[in-house]
Design an enzyme around this catalytic site. Structure first.
Site, PDB file in Angstrom:
ATOM      1  N   ARG A  68      12.707  33.229   5.704  1.00  0.00           N
ATOM      2  CA  ARG A  68      12.016  33.659   6.922  1.00  0.00           C
ATOM      3  C   ARG A  68      12.969  33.433   8.082  1.00  0.00           C
ATOM      4  NH1 ARG A  68       5.960  33.651   6.728  1.00  0.00           N
ATOM      5  NH2 ARG A  68       5.358  33.109   4.613  1.00  0.00           N
ATOM      6  N   LYS A  72      10.517  24.230  19.454  1.00  0.00           N
ATOM      7  CA  LYS A  72       9.797  24.055  18.188  1.00  0.00           C
ATOM      8  C   LYS A  72      10.160  22.702  17.589  1.00  0.00           C
ATOM      9  CE  LYS A  72      10.009  28.927  16.762  1.00  0.00           C
ATOM     10  NZ  LYS A  72      10.545  29.847  15.734  1.00  0.00           N
ATOM     11  N   HIS A  97      14.163  33.918  13.959  1.00  0.00           N
ATOM     12  CA  HIS A  97      13.213  34.298  14.999  1.00  0.00           C
ATOM     13  C   HIS A  97      13.355  33.437  16.250  1.00  0.00           C
ATOM     14  CE1 HIS A  97      10.708  35.211  11.187  1.00  0.00           C
ATOM     15  NE2 HIS A  97      11.423  36.269  11.504  1.00  0.00           N
ATOM     16  N   GLN A 119       0.604  24.907  20.615  1.00  0.00           N
ATOM     17  CA  GLN A 119       0.205  25.659  19.431  1.00  0.00           C
ATOM     18  C   GLN A 119       0.876  25.055  18.215  1.00  0.00           C
ATOM     19  OE1 GLN A 119       0.182  29.978  19.917  1.00  0.00           O
ATOM     20  NE2 GLN A 119       1.219  30.182  17.957  1.00  0.00           N
ATOM     21  N   ASN A 146       1.397  25.855  13.888  1.00  0.00           N
ATOM     22  CA  ASN A 146       1.256  26.855  12.829  1.00  0.00           C
ATOM     23  C   ASN A 146       1.676  26.262  11.493  1.00  0.00           C
ATOM     24  OD1 ASN A 146       0.564  28.778  14.767  1.00  0.00           O
ATOM     25  ND2 ASN A 146       2.657  29.500  14.969  1.00  0.00           N
ATOM     26  N   ARG A 188       0.808  -1.220   0.000  1.00  0.00           N
ATOM     27  CA  ARG A 188       0.000   0.000   0.000  1.00  0.00           C
ATOM     28  C   ARG A 188       0.838   1.266   0.000  1.00  0.00           C
ATOM     29  NH1 ARG A 188      -2.920  -1.360   5.435  1.00  0.00           N
ATOM     30  NH2 ARG A 188      -0.752  -1.935   5.786  1.00  0.00           N
ATOM     31  N   ASP A 229      12.050  41.155   8.541  1.00  0.00           N
ATOM     32  CA  ASP A 229      13.238  40.300   8.619  1.00  0.00           C
ATOM     33  C   ASP A 229      14.479  40.994   8.054  1.00  0.00           C
ATOM     34  OD1 ASP A 229      11.740  38.368   9.861  1.00  0.00           O
ATOM     35  OD2 ASP A 229      11.713  36.984   8.167  1.00  0.00           O
ATOM     36  N   TYR A 281       4.766  23.823  12.083  1.00  0.00           N
ATOM     37  CA  TYR A 281       5.472  24.031  13.344  1.00  0.00           C
ATOM     38  C   TYR A 281       4.615  23.534  14.506  1.00  0.00           C
ATOM     39  CZ  TYR A 281       7.497  28.092  10.792  1.00  0.00           C
ATOM     40  OH  TYR A 281       8.081  28.937   9.889  1.00  0.00           O
ATOM     41  N   HIS A 302      15.656  30.614  14.840  1.00  0.00           N
ATOM     42  CA  HIS A 302      15.253  29.694  13.785  1.00  0.00           C
ATOM     43  C   HIS A 302      14.865  30.464  12.527  1.00  0.00           C
ATOM     44  CE1 HIS A 302      11.874  27.577  11.672  1.00  0.00           C
ATOM     45  NE2 HIS A 302      12.845  26.698  11.566  1.00  0.00           N
TER      46      HIS A 302
END
Length: 177
Positions: A59, A72, A62, A46, A48, A23, A168, A132, A119
């Site tokens: 990106r 994370k 951060h 959380q 995202n 499969r 950024d 995330y 990150h």
């Protein structure tokens, strides 16, 4: 799941362990017990998703400061990214070192990022999507960032930057306080 140390204290690559048959395959991508057994935070409060239209989108870099610092777990669910983390923990033996990992929809690989790391990522394909899982809620007042091309980190990005936000672009160089 297969857990591989990255060389940065506490940061781990998480690969799925595929079980295949006619499969296709089946694999566990998350297990609280397995994370706890390895001393990794299993807390997820959380999740995202980041959609990125153009190859070369950057990106980052951060992070959130205490008491809202976050762990994370990042994976690419569509396309491909070059994911980069930088250890900003002054007491760490890997302080200011970075590592980059290719995460793709095909390899199902994830990167576990401890608290105290910046990150960021660059898309390697058009129409890439990133998922995330975070251990802390987003707190705007705790949000911080450092410049993606800060000479203190010497990150070699795989492609020229084609898209980057104004925010950024204007992030400062790292300055330990």
């Amino acid at each position: 799941m297969v857990f591989t140390e990255t060389g940065l204290s506490g940061a781990v690559i998480v690969d799925v362990e595929r079980h295949t048959d006619e499969r296709g395959f089946f694999a566990r991508s998350w297990c609280t017990r397995e994370f706890q057994e390895r001393g990794l935070s299993p807390l997820v409060v959380q999740c995202n998703v980041s959609g990125n239209a153009v190859k070369g989108t950057l990106r980052g870099m951060h992070y959130q400061v205490a008491p809202h610092a976050e762990v994370k777990l990042v994976r690419c669910t569509k396309g491909a990214i070059y994911d980069v983390i930088v250890d900003l923990r002054e007491s760490s033996p890997t302080f200011l070192r970075h590592v980059g990992v290719e995460l793709t929809a095909e390899n199902h690989r994830a990167l576990y990022i401890p608290e105290g790391f910046a990150h960021g990522f660059m898309t390697l394909q058009d129409d890439s999507e990133v998922f995330y899982q975070m251990s802390a809620f987003y707190e705007p007042g705790a949000a911080r960032g450092v410049r993606w091309n800060d000479p203190a980190f010497a990150i070699t990005w795989p492609l020229p930057v084609t898209v980057i936000s104004k925010r950024d672009q204007e992030l400062p160089d790292f300055n330990p306080v």
